[in-house]
Design a protein around this motif. Structure first.
Motif, PDB file in Angstrom:
ATOM      1  N   PRO A  83       0.841  -1.225  -0.107  1.00 45.79           N
ATOM      2  CA  PRO A  83      -0.115   0.141   0.140  1.00 45.79           C
ATOM      3  C   PRO A  83       0.824   1.080  -0.153  1.00 45.79           C
ATOM      4  CG  PRO A  83       0.070  -1.248   2.269  1.00 45.79           C
ATOM      5  CD  PRO A  83       0.751  -2.054   1.310  1.00 45.79           C
ATOM      6  N   TRP A  84       0.152   2.333  -0.712  1.00 47.48           N
ATOM      7  CA  TRP A  84       1.062   3.589  -0.517  1.00 47.48           C
ATOM      8  C   TRP A  84       1.134   3.901   0.758  1.00 47.48           C
ATOM      9  CZ3 TRP A  84      -0.099   8.659   0.155  1.00 47.48           C
ATOM     10  CH2 TRP A  84       0.606   9.790  -0.404  1.00 47.48           C
ATOM     11  N   THR A  85       1.927   4.850   1.007  1.00 51.61           N
ATOM     12  CA  THR A  85       2.324   5.643   2.399  1.00 51.61           C
ATOM     13  C   THR A  85       2.441   7.101   2.299  1.00 51.61           C
ATOM     14  OG1 THR A  85       3.447   5.307   4.599  1.00 51.61           O
ATOM     15  CG2 THR A  85       4.563   4.593   2.456  1.00 51.61           C
ATOM     16  N   PHE A  86       1.986   7.602   3.293  1.00 55.83           N
ATOM     17  CA  PHE A  86       2.587   9.289   3.333  1.00 55.83           C
ATOM     18  C   PHE A  86       3.849   9.261   3.856  1.00 55.83           C
ATOM     19  CE2 PHE A  86      -2.131   9.519   3.693  1.00 55.83           C
ATOM     20  CZ  PHE A  86      -2.337  10.810   2.718  1.00 55.83           C
ATOM     21  N   ASP A  87       4.541   8.364   4.451  1.00 54.85           N
ATOM     22  CA  ASP A  87       5.817   8.477   5.035  1.00 54.85           C
ATOM     23  C   ASP A  87       6.668   7.937   3.904  1.00 54.85           C
ATOM     24  OD1 ASP A  87       8.021   7.887   6.270  1.00 54.85           O
ATOM     25  OD2 ASP A  87       7.501   6.230   7.540  1.00 54.85           O
ATOM     26  N   GLU A  88       7.478   8.929   3.575  1.00 54.26           N
ATOM     27  CA  GLU A  88       8.166   8.841   2.287  1.00 54.26           C
ATOM     28  C   GLU A  88       9.602   7.855   2.761  1.00 54.26           C
ATOM     29  OE1 GLU A  88       9.435  12.148   0.275  1.00 54.26           O
ATOM     30  OE2 GLU A  88       7.889  13.304   0.576  1.00 54.26           O
ATOM     31  N   ALA A  89       9.920   8.076   3.798  1.00 55.12           N
ATOM     32  CA  ALA A  89      11.069   7.032   4.239  1.00 55.12           C
ATOM     33  C   ALA A  89      10.673   5.488   4.063  1.00 55.12           C
ATOM     34  CB  ALA A  89      11.487   7.220   5.570  1.00 55.12           C
TER      35      ALA A  89
ATOM     36  N   SER B 583      -6.156  20.191  -0.634  1.00 55.10           N
ATOM     37  CA  SER B 583      -6.702  19.619  -1.786  1.00 55.10           C
ATOM     38  C   SER B 583      -7.816  18.294  -1.564  1.00 55.10           C
ATOM     39  CB  SER B 583      -5.499  19.085  -2.662  1.00 55.10           C
ATOM     40  OG  SER B 583      -4.948  18.057  -2.217  1.00 55.10           O
ATOM     41  N   LEU B 584      -8.720  18.162  -2.410  1.00 46.57           N
ATOM     42  CA  LEU B 584      -9.602  16.860  -2.389  1.00 46.57           C
ATOM     43  C   LEU B 584      -8.582  15.705  -2.425  1.00 46.57           C
ATOM     44  CD1 LEU B 584     -12.325  15.620  -2.314  1.00 46.57           C
ATOM     45  CD2 LEU B 584     -12.468  16.007  -4.826  1.00 46.57           C
ATOM     46  N   GLU B 585      -7.767  15.801  -3.353  1.00 49.24           N
ATOM     47  CA  GLU B 585      -6.699  14.713  -3.530  1.00 49.24           C
ATOM     48  C   GLU B 585      -6.168  13.981  -2.244  1.00 49.24           C
ATOM     49  OE1 GLU B 585      -3.349  14.953  -6.103  1.00 49.24           O
ATOM     50  OE2 GLU B 585      -3.073  13.128  -6.424  1.00 49.24           O
ATOM     51  N   HIS B 586      -5.656  15.095  -1.531  1.00 50.58           N
ATOM     52  CA  HIS B 586      -5.042  14.945  -0.209  1.00 50.58           C
ATOM     53  C   HIS B 586      -5.929  14.154   0.689  1.00 50.58           C
ATOM     54  CE1 HIS B 586      -2.149  15.231   2.951  1.00 50.58           C
ATOM     55  NE2 HIS B 586      -3.304  15.101   3.848  1.00 50.58           N
ATOM     56  N   ILE B 587      -7.192  14.722   0.399  1.00 48.70           N
ATOM     57  CA  ILE B 587      -8.217  13.917   1.711  1.00 48.70           C
ATOM     58  C   ILE B 587      -8.586  12.432   0.953  1.00 48.70           C
ATOM     59  CG2 ILE B 587     -10.769  13.833   2.536  1.00 48.70           C
ATOM     60  CD1 ILE B 587      -9.210  16.214   3.692  1.00 48.70           C
ATOM     61  N   ALA B 588      -8.614  12.515  -0.340  1.00 51.42           N
ATOM     62  CA  ALA B 588      -8.785  11.093  -0.771  1.00 51.42           C
ATOM     63  C   ALA B 588      -7.831  10.009  -0.671  1.00 51.42           C
ATOM     64  CB  ALA B 588      -9.049  11.244  -2.311  1.00 51.42           C
ATOM     65  N   LEU B 589      -6.447  10.464  -0.655  1.00 47.66           N
ATOM     66  CA  LEU B 589      -5.407   9.710  -0.226  1.00 47.66           C
ATOM     67  C   LEU B 589      -5.392   9.322   1.312  1.00 47.66           C
ATOM     68  CD1 LEU B 589      -2.397  11.385  -2.021  1.00 47.66           C
ATOM     69  CD2 LEU B 589      -3.257   8.954  -2.268  1.00 47.66           C
ATOM     70  N   GLU B 590      -5.831  10.278   2.091  1.00 52.44           N
ATOM     71  CA  GLU B 590      -6.083   9.876   3.649  1.00 52.44           C
ATOM     72  C   GLU B 590      -7.003   8.989   3.780  1.00 52.44           C
ATOM     73  OE1 GLU B 590      -6.517  13.281   5.946  1.00 52.44           O
ATOM     74  OE2 GLU B 590      -4.490  13.632   6.458  1.00 52.44           O
ATOM     75  N   SER B 591      -8.260   9.147   2.894  1.00 55.96           N
ATOM     76  CA  SER B 591      -9.208   8.101   3.272  1.00 55.96           C
ATOM     77  C   SER B 591      -8.671   6.660   2.880  1.00 55.96           C
ATOM     78  CB  SER B 591     -10.382   8.455   2.369  1.00 55.96           C
ATOM     79  OG  SER B 591     -10.112   8.069   1.151  1.00 55.96           O
ATOM     80  N   PHE B 592      -7.638   6.409   2.069  1.00 60.29           N
ATOM     81  CA  PHE B 592      -7.145   5.264   1.638  1.00 60.29           C
ATOM     82  C   PHE B 592      -6.179   4.978   2.689  1.00 60.29           C
ATOM     83  CE2 PHE B 592      -9.124   6.080  -2.368  1.00 60.29           C
ATOM     84  CZ  PHE B 592      -9.708   4.758  -2.904  1.00 60.29           C
ATOM     85  N   TYR B 593      -5.054   5.889   2.763  1.00 60.62           N
ATOM     86  CA  TYR B 593      -3.967   5.320   3.488  1.00 60.62           C
ATOM     87  C   TYR B 593      -3.456   5.706   4.734  1.00 60.62           C
ATOM     88  CZ  TYR B 593      -3.396   4.093  -1.375  1.00 60.62           C
ATOM     89  OH  TYR B 593      -3.503   3.449  -2.795  1.00 60.62           O
ATOM     90  N   ASP B 594      -4.466   6.901   5.253  1.00 57.88           N
ATOM     91  CA  ASP B 594      -4.219   7.170   6.826  1.00 57.88           C
ATOM     92  C   ASP B 594      -3.830   5.727   7.631  1.00 57.88           C
ATOM     93  OD1 ASP B 594      -4.485   9.779   8.461  1.00 57.88           O
ATOM     94  OD2 ASP B 594      -5.006   8.035   9.695  1.00 57.88           O
ATOM     95  N   ARG B 595      -2.895   5.664   8.464  1.00 58.66           N
ATOM     96  CA  ARG B 595      -2.754   4.676   9.172  1.00 58.66           C
ATOM     97  C   ARG B 595      -3.656   4.325  10.297  1.00 58.66           C
ATOM     98  NH1 ARG B 595       2.061   1.890   8.828  1.00 58.66           N
ATOM     99  NH2 ARG B 595       0.779   0.436  10.238  1.00 58.66           N
ATOM    100  N   ILE B 596      -4.307   5.360  10.675  1.00 54.09           N
ATOM    101  CA  ILE B 596      -4.976   5.197  11.963  1.00 54.09           C
ATOM    102  C   ILE B 596      -6.781   5.355  11.258  1.00 54.09           C
ATOM    103  CG2 ILE B 596      -6.205   6.332  13.987  1.00 54.09           C
ATOM    104  CD1 ILE B 596      -3.255   6.867  14.647  1.00 54.09           C
ATOM    105  N   TYR B 597      -6.989   6.497  10.382  1.00 60.45           N
ATOM    106  CA  TYR B 597      -8.230   6.688   9.842  1.00 60.45           C
ATOM    107  C   TYR B 597      -8.508   6.112   8.744  1.00 60.45           C
ATOM    108  CZ  TYR B 597      -8.007   9.733  14.041  1.00 60.45           C
ATOM    109  OH  TYR B 597      -7.867  10.054  15.353  1.00 60.45           O
TER     110      TYR B 597
END
Lengths: 763, 763
Positions: A83-89, B583-597
C-alpha cells in the motif's frame, strides 16, 4: 463458539468452474482485433544501450508500434505490491523504468513491439538493432558488495539497497555470559514460483482516455496505483480488472507486466493489446525468491536455554529493488515470537546483483531464515545432546508474550500442542531410538522444525480491507471484496463467513470473484496471509450490517427489538424461543418493494485492522537417504498448525498440500542455475528446472490445533504461507538424524548430497 | 441556485465511444463457441397447436436443442416492466408462457432451435412440423368485444383485459348545465418503436447454476425478476447485465426475449446462446403502441370555459396483456393537471385482439389522448370562434392545483409562458391572420397543442432508485446507478449532478454505464421519464454523502466544522473566505492510506420518492398542405417545455429532436398494416413501414421555460417522453387551420388525406 458453516469443509465455490473450463482467466478474455505485444530482451547481464534502431521493425507489415525507453516517461517507479504510504521513508525504492535505458540482468526488456499477430511481433523483434556497451557484471551478493564490484545502479555509491536491521537486548553481553556459543552458516538458493498461469494481461483505452487493464494479479488496487505512477497519470484514470488467476505465490504481488501493457495500448491509440509472458520469460523477468546467506552466532546455557542470537544476512536482490528491504525485514522479524532470547541482533544487507529480480514469494523471507535457524537449532540440540523437540519446548515463548520489536501480542499459542501432535503422528520417540546408529546404504531419520508467522503486515504497513454485500429479493446476497481469490480458496471462506452471519446456506452467497478497481471495495490484495484475518473482519462487519438492517425491517413489522431476533435457516426468529417471525425472503422483498419503507439492503464498508496475531506450527518429517546416490526420499511428512479457528478444513488441508509440496522442491530440487560467464539462465523452463512432481511427493499429513484467537473475527489467524516455512529444515534435520551430515545449503539435490557425502567420507 | 455544471451543455459521456464504435452493445459481446437461437413462428393469427414433431430438426447435425411449450414450465407470467408489488390486485396480468401452447397472433413463437450457427438453426426451423387447428380471429378492438367474437384467452369470458376508469365530479350534471356540448371521435393507429438496435440478448449458465443474461433492456432489475418468475427460479439466481443499448422507447421496458434466451441456455446445459431478433421479427413480436379509439363528450360555457368531459376509450391491446391496463390508465390520468374541469369521466376498455402485443411506448398512452383531446379542443375553439391559445389559457390550471385523482400537486406551472414563447417563435398572431381564407392548392396553416406529464409513476407504483459512488485516490469518482442509459443521455446528467455536488470536473466522474443486477444499485429502470427526477435524487443523496465524508476528514485535519467548508474546484475550502484548506486529492489519499483513519470513501444509498411533479409544454406547428396530392409538409415546428431546471440544454434539445421526429411519423406516416384475411403484417420492415427520414424532417425548434420545481433534487421535472406528446395534434390543428378539414385519425398520410379531401369536396 458454535458455528454452523465456519469450520465445515464447504467445497470451493470456483471448483466446478475451474474443472469444467468455465472459469475465465486473463487469456480467456478477448476483444475484436486484439493486438499482440512482444518484447526484445537483452542477451547481456549488464550493458549500456548505445543506440537502438527500430526502423526495420516499424516498417514490417502488421507492426503497429515499436516502443523503447525513448518513447516512455522517464519516471522511475517501485514495483512492490505494498500500500502507498504518506511516510516517504517507508516507500519502496523507485529504481525502475517501464523499459530500461541500461540493462541490469540478462533478459531485461529493451524494446517492445505491438503487432497484429504473434508471428509478426516475433519477426519484428528480430529486426530491432541494438548496440550495447557491455559492462562487467556480478551475480553473487558477496561479490557485489566487494570494493570494485560493478555498480549496478549508477546513481548509487554501492550495490547495497538496504542494511536496516535491529537489536533487542545486548547481544554481545549475552554471548559473553553464555555457557556455549555456536556458529553456523547457511545458504538458500534462487527459486521460482512456477504458478500454473504465467503473467498475462491485456489493456485498452476507453473513449474518455482511461486505461483498462485486465491482468492476472494478486493486487488489482495496487496495480492501478503503480501503473498511474509509472505513466504519470492520475491513479483514477487507470482501471484494473482481475479475473480468475492460476496462482500467484507473491510473484503477482508485484507490478511486473502491467505498466508495459498499458504503454502498449497507449502506443496504438487505445486499441486492445495482449501481453503475456512465455514460461521462459516468466522464469527470468518476473520475480524470484531471494537467495540468502546467513551467519549465526548463538549463546546458550549448558541446560539448553537460548540467551542471544546474532544474525547476519546477505540477501541477493537481483537487478531491481522490488520487495527487497521488506522481504529482508520480514525475514528478520516473523520468527521472533517463537523463542525467548534475551537479546537478538539482526544485521542484513540487501544487495543488487545482475540477477533476475527477487521479490515476494510465499513466506516472504521466512522460509530462508526458517531453514537456517531451525537447522542451526538442531545442530545446537545435537551438540547439547538434547532432543530437538525438548530443546524447542524449553525455549518457547508463552501466551501473552509481547514481541519486543513488532509489539505484536501472542494472544493464543498452540505450538506446544502442535509439537505433541507431530511427535504422535510421526511416532517420534520410537523412531528416534530406532534410527540411531544406522550403517546401511539406505538410512532413515526423523526431523522437525517450528515456525511462527503473522497475519498481515501490521504494524509495518496499512491493513485496510473492504467488503460490500447486496441482498437480492430472495434473501440471497452478492459479496464483493477487494481481496483476491488466487487459488487459495478465499472466496469460499468469505462466503462461509457471510453465510454464517446471515443464517443462509452457502449457495445463497454469490461471491463476485473478479475484482474491478472501479467498483470493487478497496483492499490491498492477496499477500502476507492477511485475507482471512484482515478481509475476514471486513466481511463479517458487512454481513453484520446487513443482518442488522434485516432485523430492523423485521422489528418494524412485529415490534420486537432487533436484539432479541436472529436469522436462522433463512428465517427471522426470536432468539430465545426459536419461533419464526417471518421469512428472510419476505424482509428482502419488503426492502425492495415496500411502498413506504423501500430501501434495498446493502452494506459497503471497510476495516482498518490495527492489530496482528501470531500463528504457529511445525513440520515433522521422516526421510530415507540413499547414501550411494545422494537421493533423499521423504517417507512421511506432517505439517501441523495453530492457525486459530480453521474456517474450512478441506481448504486448509489444500493449503498444506500446496505449501509443503512447494517446500519439498525448495528443500530437495529447485534452483535457478545461471551461466557464470554470461549471466544467462540455464534452466528457465519446466523441463530443466526441477519442480517436485506428484511422483516425488509423499502423502502429506496435516493437523490443526484450533485455539481461537480473540483478534480474529472468527478466531482465525494465518495459514496460507505458514505451510511452506518449516518443511525444508525438518527434512534437513531428518537427513542429519539419518546420516549425521549437516546440510547447510538447499536444495539438497542428489548431486550436492552425493558430493557432500563424499566430502564427509560416507562414500 | 447558482450551478456550475447543472445547466451547462456538457457533451454526452458516451458520445466518443458511440461514434468510434468502442461502445459495446449486446451483439458486441461474444463467448467462445456461442450457440445461436432461432424461433419458428406461427403463420396463423389464432390457432391451437394440435401437435409438433421436432424429431427431424433435432436430428440435424449442429442442432443442440429444440424447445417447445412441452419442454418449459407451465408458469404464466406477466411481461410488463413494472416493479413488483405486494398488492396482488395491482400486479400485471399473467397470461403468457415462454413458448405458447396456443397461437394468439401471427408470428407468435411456437418452437425454438439452438444450433451451432445461424444457417443450421434456420434450416432446423423449417424441419419442424406443426399441426394447427386454425381458429377465427379478430383484429379490431370494437369487433373483439362484440357478442360472439373469438375468445382469445380461453380461460376468460370475453376479451376485455380491463375496464377500470374513474370519475371526478358528476359529468352528467355538468353536461346538462353546459351551454354547449361537443362530441368527437378520434382514432390512432398501431405503430412501432423502430429503435436502431433490435432486441438482442445472450445467456449462459454459471457453474453454480445461476443464469446470466446480457441483454438490450431498459429494466435489468425487472428482467431479473420476471425471468425468475417465468422459469420458476429464485430471482437471486438470475443475473442480468445491460450493456450500451441502441434505443428502447418502452419496447425494452418489457421482458420480451429474455425468458426464452434463458430457456435456451438451460436446454444446452448452460452453454452460451445468442438470441437476437431480425427487424422483421422485432416489428411483430415485441411491443407496439396501442391503437385507441376515443369518444368525447364535452360541455362548455358560451364564454369558452370547460365544464366537463366524458371520455370513452377503446384500446387495442393485441394478444397479450403486457402493459395493457397501465397504459390505458396513464392515458386517462396524465393529461388531467392541464385544464380545469368540474367533472371528468374516463371509461376505457382495454381489449385483447389477435394483433401483435401492445405495450409501453414513449408517452405511455398520452400521445393518443393528446392527439384526441387537443384536436377536440381545437374543434371546440373553432366552433366557439375563440383563438385556440386563448381558449386553452382560459382553462389552464394554476400553480398549487391538486390533481384530484392522483393527488399530485402542481408546485410549478410554466405552461402559459410556454404558450407565450410558442406564439412568439411561430409568429402566431400574424400567421393566423395571414392564413385565413386560402383557396390555392398549396395552403398554409398554424396549429398548436398542449400537454402535461408526470415524472415517474408515483402514486401508482414504487419509485425507488439507488446510487453508489466510490472515490479514487485522485479525488475522481465512479458512479454506479441502476438507472439505465438508453440513448437519452442519463449517464451524462447523473455525472453532472455528481460533479456539481462534489466540486470536481465532469471528467473526474466515471459513470459505470453498464448495469449488472449482481452489483448495480437497485433501480426500476428507464421509463416514465423518471430517471432525472427519481434517480437524480439518489445520485444527489449519494454525492452529498460522499461530500460529507470528505469534509469530515478535512475537519479532523484542521478543526473546522464540516458545515463551514465546501469543495470547490477539487479543493476543500472555507465557505465564507474561499481559502483553500487542502486539496481533495489529499483527503482522498488519507481516506485510503491514513494509518489510523483509513476508510475509503464510498456511498451506497437509495431513495424512495413519494411525490411527483407535473411538467408542461406545447407544440406550435406550421404546415403546408398540397390539396392535390394530400401531402402535408411541416414547415416550422416548435416544441416548448416547462421541465423545471434543464440539467443539460444540449441533451434536452436532443430529446426534443428525437421526440418530435417520432411524433412527426406518428402524425403523418407511420402505421402497421395487416392483411385482414390472414392477420399477417404487411409492412414489418423499414422499407414499407414509413418512418420519417431526415429529408422529411424540418428544423425542429426547441425552447425551455425553466421554473425550478422544489420537488426535483435540482429543480428538475420530466422531459424525455414529453417531447412526443403534442406534435401530432399541433400538426393536425395546423392542417385544420389551413384547410378547414378536421382529421380525426392518424397518420395523416397522403392516401388518407387525399381521400378525405375528396370526401370533403376540396378536390
Amino acid at each position: 463458539m458454535n458455528y454452523k458453516v465456519i469450520g465445515s469443509s464447504v467445497s470451493r465455490l470456483d471448483g466446478v468452474a475451474k474443472v469444467t473450463g468455465k472459469a475465465k482467466y486473463a487469456d480467456d478474455y478477448f476483444e475484436r482485433e486484439m493486438l499482440i505485444g512482444k518484447v526484445l530482451r537483452s542477451p547481456y547481464a549488464h550493458a549500456k544501450i548505445r543506440s537502438i534502431d527500430v526502423s526495420k521493425a516499424k516498417n514490417l507489415d502488421g507492426v503497429e508500434a515499436v516502443i523503447t525507453y525513448q518513447d516512455l516517461p522517464k519516471i522511475k517507479f517501485a514495483t512492490a505490491g505494498h500500500p502507498w504510504t504518506f511516510d516517504e521513508a517507508h516507500r519502496d525504492v523507485e529504481d525502475r523504468l517501464i523499459i530500461t535505458d541500461k540493462v541490469r540482468f540478462c533478459g531485461e526488456p529493451v524494446a517492445a513491439v505491438v503487432a497484429i499477430d504473434e508471428i509478426i511481433a516475433l519477426k519484428a523483434i528480430k529486426l530491432i538493432d541494438v548496440e550495447y556497451e557491455v559492462l562487467p557484471f556480478v551475480m553473487d551478493q558477496e561479490e557485489a558488495i566487494k570494493e570494485g564490484a560493478p555498480i549496478i545502479h549508477e546513481e548509487r555509491q554501492n550495490n547495497i539497497i538496504s542494511s536496516f536491521g535491529n537489536e533487542v537486548g545486548d547481544v554481545e553481553i549475552e554471548l559473553k555470559e553464555a555457557d556455549k556459543v555456536f556458529t553456523g552458516k547457511f545458504n538458500t538458493s534462487t527459486v521460482q514460483h512456477c504458478h500454473l498461469e504465467n503473467h498475462s494481461a491485456y489493456a485498452y483505452m476507453e473513449s474518455d482516455g482511461r486505461i483498462v487493464i485486465v491482468t492476472s494479479t494478486q493486487i488489482p488496487h495496487i496495480v492501478r496505483r503503480i501503473v498511474g505512477q509509472a505513466l504519470g497519470m492520475p491513479w483514477g484514470r487507470i482501471r484494473v480488472i482481475k479475473p480468475y488467476i492460476g496462482g500467484g505465490f507473491g510473484n503477482k504481488q508485484d507490478v511486473v507486466i502491467e505498466p508495459l501493457t498499458a504503454a502498449m495500448t497507449l502506443a496504438v491509440n487505445g486499441r486492445p493489446v495482449r501481453y503475456a509472458l512465455t514460461r521462459e520469460e516468466c522464469f527470468i523477468d518476473t520475480r524470484v525468491r531471494h537467495a540468502m546467506r546467513f551467519t549465526f552466532k548463538t549463546g546458550v546455557t549448558k541446560e539448553g536455554k537460548l540467551l542471544a542470537i546474532d544474525i547476519k544476512n546477505l540477501v541477493n536482490n537481483g537487478a531491481y529493488a522490488s520487495h527487497g528491504h521488506s522481504v529482508t525485514m520480514s525475514c528478520g522479524s516473523k520468527f521472533r515470537p517463537l523463542y525467548n532470547f534475551n537479546a537478538i541482533k539482526y544485521e542484513p544487507k540487501t544487495v543488487y546483483t545482475n540477477m533476475p529480480v527477487a521479490g515476494a514469494m510465499r513466506g516472504y523471507g521466512v522460509p530462508q531464515i526458517s531453514f537456517a535457524l531451525e537447522s542451526h537449532l538442531d545442530d545446537i540440540a545435537r551438540e547439547l545432546n538434547i532432543d530437538p523437540v525438548e530443546f524447542r519446548l524449553k525455549n518457547l515463548v508463552k501466551q501473552n508474550h509481547v514481541d519486543p520489536s513488532s509489539k505484536n501480542v501472542v494472544r493464543s499459542m498452540g505450538l506446544s500442542q502442535c509439537l505433541e501432535k507431530g511427535m504422535e503422528l510421526i511416532n517420534w520417540n520410537e523412531k528416534k531410538k530406532l534410527y540411531k546408529n544406522q550403517i546401511g546404504s539406505l538410512r532413515h531419520g526423523v526431523g522437525m522444525a517450528c515456525f511462527s508467522y503473522f497475519a498481515g503486515t501490521y504494524p509495518v504497513a496499512l491493513e485496510a480491507a473492504g467488503a460490500r454485500i447486496v441482498m437480492n429479493q430472495d434473501g440471497s446476497v452478492q459479496l464483493q471484496i477487494g481481496a483476491t481469490e488466487i487459488g487459495q480458496g478465499s472466496d469460499t471462506i468469505f462466503a462461509q463467513m457471510t453465510s454464517e452471519v446471515l443464517g443462509i446456506p452457502i449457495d445463497m452467497v454469490h461471491v463476485i470473484s473478479n475484482q474491478d478497481t472501479d467498483i470493487t471495495p478497496f483492499d490491498t490484495g492477496a499477500y502476507a496471509s492477511r485475507q482471512t484475518f484482515v478481509t475476514g473482519a471486513a466481511v463479517k462487519k458487512a454481513a453484520m450490517e446487513v443482518k442488522s438492517k434485516v432485523l430492523q425491517f423485521a422489528s418494524r413489522k412485529n415490534g420486537l427489538n432487533p436484539e432479541v431476533m436472529d436469522i436462522v435457516d433463512c428465517n427471522v426468529v426470536e432468539k430465545t424461543t426459536g419461533i419464526v417471525v417471518c421469512s428472510l425472503e419476505h424482509i428482502a422483498l419488503e426492502s425492495f418493494y415496500d411502498r413506504i419503507y423501500s430501501s434495498p439492503i446493502t452494506s459497503d464498508t471497510s476495516v482498518n485492522i490495527r492489530t496482528n496475531v501470531v500463528a504457529y506450527g511445525a513440520t515433522f518429517a521422516e526421510v530415507e537417504v540413499d547414501i550411494k546416490t545422494g537421493q533423499i526420499t521423504v517417507v512421511e511428512i506432517y505439517n501441523i498448525h495453530d492457525s486459530g479457528t480453521i474456517i474450512n478444513p478441506m481448504l486448509a488441508e489444500g493449503q498444506v498440500h500446496g505449501g509443503v509440496s512447494m517446500a519439498l522442491g525448495y528443500a530437495l530440487s529447485e534452483q535457478m542455475i545461471f551461466d557464470e560467464k554470461t549471466g544467462r539462465a540455464l534452466n528457465n523452463n519446466l523441463l530443466d528446472y526441477k519442480l517436485q512432481t506428484i511422483l516425488d511427493t509423499p502423502n502429506i499429513g496435516s493437523a490443526f490445533v484450533e485455539i481461537p484467537d480473540d483478534a480474529g473475527s472468527f478466531g482465525q489467524k494465518s495459514l496460507g504461507e505458514n505451510t511452506t516455512l518449516s518443511p525444508a529444515p525438518a527434512i534437513r534435520n531428518a537427513v542429519l538424524d539419518a546420516t549425521g551430515v549437516a546440510f547447510n545449503r538447499i536444495p539438497m539435490n542428489p548431486q550436492r548430497v552425493f558430493e557432500k557425502f563424499k566430502e564427509e567420507g560416507l562414500i
